[in-house]
Design an enzyme around this catalytic site. Structure first.
Site, PDB file in Angstrom:
ATOM      1  N   ARG A 119       0.888  -1.167   0.000  1.00  0.00           N
ATOM      2  CA  ARG A 119       0.000   0.000   0.000  1.00  0.00           C
ATOM      3  C   ARG A 119       0.919   1.208   0.000  1.00  0.00           C
ATOM      4  NH1 ARG A 119      -5.411   1.170   3.363  1.00  0.00           N
ATOM      5  NH2 ARG A 119      -6.118  -0.120   1.640  1.00  0.00           N
ATOM      6  N   HIS A 146      -7.195   1.097  -6.623  1.00  0.00           N
ATOM      7  CA  HIS A 146      -7.396   0.129  -5.529  1.00  0.00           C
ATOM      8  C   HIS A 146      -8.070  -1.107  -6.129  1.00  0.00           C
ATOM      9  CE1 HIS A 146      -7.645  -1.415  -1.625  1.00  0.00           C
ATOM     10  NE2 HIS A 146      -8.526  -0.616  -1.054  1.00  0.00           N
ATOM     11  N   GLN A 149      -9.874  -3.894  -3.960  1.00  0.00           N
ATOM     12  CA  GLN A 149     -11.161  -3.473  -3.421  1.00  0.00           C
ATOM     13  C   GLN A 149     -12.276  -3.726  -4.431  1.00  0.00           C
ATOM     14  OE1 GLN A 149     -11.968  -2.011  -0.273  1.00  0.00           O
ATOM     15  NE2 GLN A 149     -13.941  -2.669  -1.062  1.00  0.00           N
ATOM     16  N   ASP A 236     -17.558   6.680  -1.476  1.00  0.00           N
ATOM     17  CA  ASP A 236     -16.322   6.507  -0.693  1.00  0.00           C
ATOM     18  C   ASP A 236     -16.107   7.819   0.050  1.00  0.00           C
ATOM     19  OD1 ASP A 236     -13.864   5.648   0.301  1.00  0.00           O
ATOM     20  OD2 ASP A 236     -12.800   5.824  -1.606  1.00  0.00           O
ATOM     21  N   CYS A 275     -16.419   0.991   0.321  1.00  0.00           N
ATOM     22  CA  CYS A 275     -15.226   0.190   0.631  1.00  0.00           C
ATOM     23  C   CYS A 275     -14.844   0.249   2.104  1.00  0.00           C
ATOM     24  CB  CYS A 275     -14.059   0.635  -0.238  1.00  0.00           C
ATOM     25  SG  CYS A 275     -13.501   2.327   0.074  1.00  0.00           S
ATOM     26  N   ARG A 303     -13.103  -9.136   0.842  1.00  0.00           N
ATOM     27  CA  ARG A 303     -11.695  -8.814   0.574  1.00  0.00           C
ATOM     28  C   ARG A 303     -10.843 -10.077   0.753  1.00  0.00           C
ATOM     29  NH1 ARG A 303      -9.961  -3.584   1.103  1.00  0.00           N
ATOM     30  NH2 ARG A 303      -8.042  -4.454   0.224  1.00  0.00           N
TER      31      ARG A 303
HETATM   32  N1   CP Z   1     -11.200  -0.564   2.083  1.00  0.00           N
HETATM   33  C1   CP Z   1      -9.931  -0.626   2.516  1.00  0.00           C
HETATM   34  O1   CP Z   1      -8.976  -0.775   1.738  1.00  0.00           O
HETATM   35  O2   CP Z   1      -9.805  -0.523   3.862  1.00  0.00           O
HETATM   36  P1   CP Z   1      -8.470  -0.309   4.673  1.00  0.00           P
HETATM   37  O3   CP Z   1      -7.973   1.081   4.377  1.00  0.00           O
HETATM   38  O4   CP Z   1      -8.879  -0.474   6.116  1.00  0.00           O
HETATM   39  O5   CP Z   1      -7.459  -1.328   4.245  1.00  0.00           O
HETATM   40  N1  NVA Z   2     -10.206   6.471  -1.238  1.00  0.00           N
HETATM   41  C1  NVA Z   2      -9.814   6.011   0.073  1.00  0.00           C
HETATM   42  C2  NVA Z   2      -9.950   4.540   0.155  1.00  0.00           C
HETATM   43  C3  NVA Z   2      -9.606   3.950   1.500  1.00  0.00           C
HETATM   44  C4  NVA Z   2      -9.723   2.456   1.530  1.00  0.00           C
HETATM   45  C5  NVA Z   2      -8.392   6.444   0.355  1.00  0.00           C
HETATM   46  O1  NVA Z   2      -7.544   6.343  -0.546  1.00  0.00           O
HETATM   47  O2  NVA Z   2      -8.110   6.876   1.472  1.00  0.00           O
END
Ligand code: CP
Ligand code: NVA
Length: 319
Positions: A119, A146, A149, A236, A275, A303
């Site tokens: 990440r 992502h 997701q 989101d 998500c 997930r």
């Molecule tokens: N939806 C998602 O990726 O959640 P986290 O940020 O908790 O990993």
């Molecule tokens: N769009 C959000 C998704 C988190 C899972 C972010 O990038 O923070």
């Protein structure tokens, strides 16, 4: 005495970086694998290994430059259910956090583990990691996309509403990383995606240009037009990790809240996806996210199942 020559066979690893890089049949095969594996372990304890233990003897490294709950725990659960093991670190605790090149990190970890999930703050870093790794690299969220997701989201929709073909999804709010992966998915799997955002927060045009042409993608600034007749309404957070313009965003997105009135415009059996993490009272009301059409906790659980299929594909087990 001469050291024996090590023959390193150059086989291109199967990276899972973005849905636009895969063909529709591959994404379909990964989704089918996810459904199959989930069905095969109904009622099992979460820690029990799948009967075929396909990742037995394999280790997944996970690197986090940003916070995570779902991605972190679901990937850990996923590799364990496949019979493998995990090593998790924040980038801050690694030499990566003190400036060691990501290229060197890729080469080192390639000698120690069998796949890397990352990440990252910057999408380009994930690309560079993958270009220098001899093992699969998985995108666990970047500023641009992502994909894991969206696989879980599509799996969840299919469980409740059946095939994607002919269905309409409405994305309401920010044209962000998750939205871009939805755009990629629509272009590959052939569903309609209506995206409603304020003018200044439209989806990334480069990501739009990368979508295949199997689906139909409509952009609008009218959330009501996007939601009308949709089979699935999604949103989101208005402020993603790394966004700095918090107050401007909250003001701009206010008309884009998903509430019961907006859900009322969607199809009678429309479902709601998010998500998570959610900000109740901002992008979605309590009544919607905690209401009967909301699938957000199935979505979170999925997930695990979707990522097991991704890992199995990365290791060559899904064709
Ligand atoms: N939806 C998602 O990726 O959640 P986290 O940020 O908790 O990993
Ligand atoms: N769009 C959000 C998704 C988190 C899972 C972010 O990038 O923070």
């Amino acid at each position: 005495m001469n050291a024996p020559m090590l023959n390193r066979v150059a086989v291109e690893p199967r990276h899972f970086l973005d849905l636009w890089k895969l063909d529709g049949m591959t994404i379909r095969a990964i989704l089918d694998e996810a459904h199959r594996r989930k069905a095969a372990r109904i009622g099992w304890p979460t820690g029990k290994v799948d009967a075929d233990a396909p990742a037995s003897g394999r280790t997944l490294a996970m690197i986090f430059e940003k916070n995570s709950t779902r991605t972190r725990f679901s990937f850990d659960a996923a590799i364990r259910q496949l019979g493998g093991a995990s090593i998790i670190s924040t980038a801050r605790d690694m030499q990566l956090g003190r400036g060691e090149p990501i290229e060197d990190t890729a080469k080192v970890l390639s000698r120690m583990v069998d796949a890397i999930m990352i990440r990252a703050d910057r999408h380009d870093d994930v690309e560079r990691l993958s270009q220098n790794a001899s093992i699969p690299v998985i995108n666990g969220l970047t500023d641009k996309s992502h994909p894991c997701q969206v696989l879980a989201d599509l799996m969840t929709f299919e469980e409740h509403r059946g095939p994607l073909e002919g269905k309409t999804f409405a994305w309401i709010g920010d044209g962000n990383n998750v939205c871009s992966s939805f755009i990629h998915a629509a272009g590959k799997l052939g569903f309609t995606l209506n995206v409603a955002t304020p003018a200044d927060y439209h989806p990334d045009l480069l990501e739009l240009s990368r979508a295949g042409n199997a689906g139909k993608i409509e952009l609008t600034q009218d959330p009501r037009a996007a939601a009308l007749g949709a089979d699935c309404v999604m949103t989101d957070t208005w402020v993603s990790m790394g966004d700095v313009d918090h107050d401007e965003r909250i003001a701009a997105f206010e008309p884009f809240q998903v509430d019961e009135a907006l859900m009322g415009l969607a199809a009678k059996d429309a479902v709601f996806l998010h998500c998570l993490p959610a900000h109740r009272g901002e992008e979605v009301t309590d009544a919607v996210i905690d209401g009967p059409r909301s699938l957000v906790f199935d979505e979170a659980e999925n997930r695990i199942h979707a990522q097991k299929a991704v890992l199995h594909w990365c290791f060559g087990g899904v064709v």
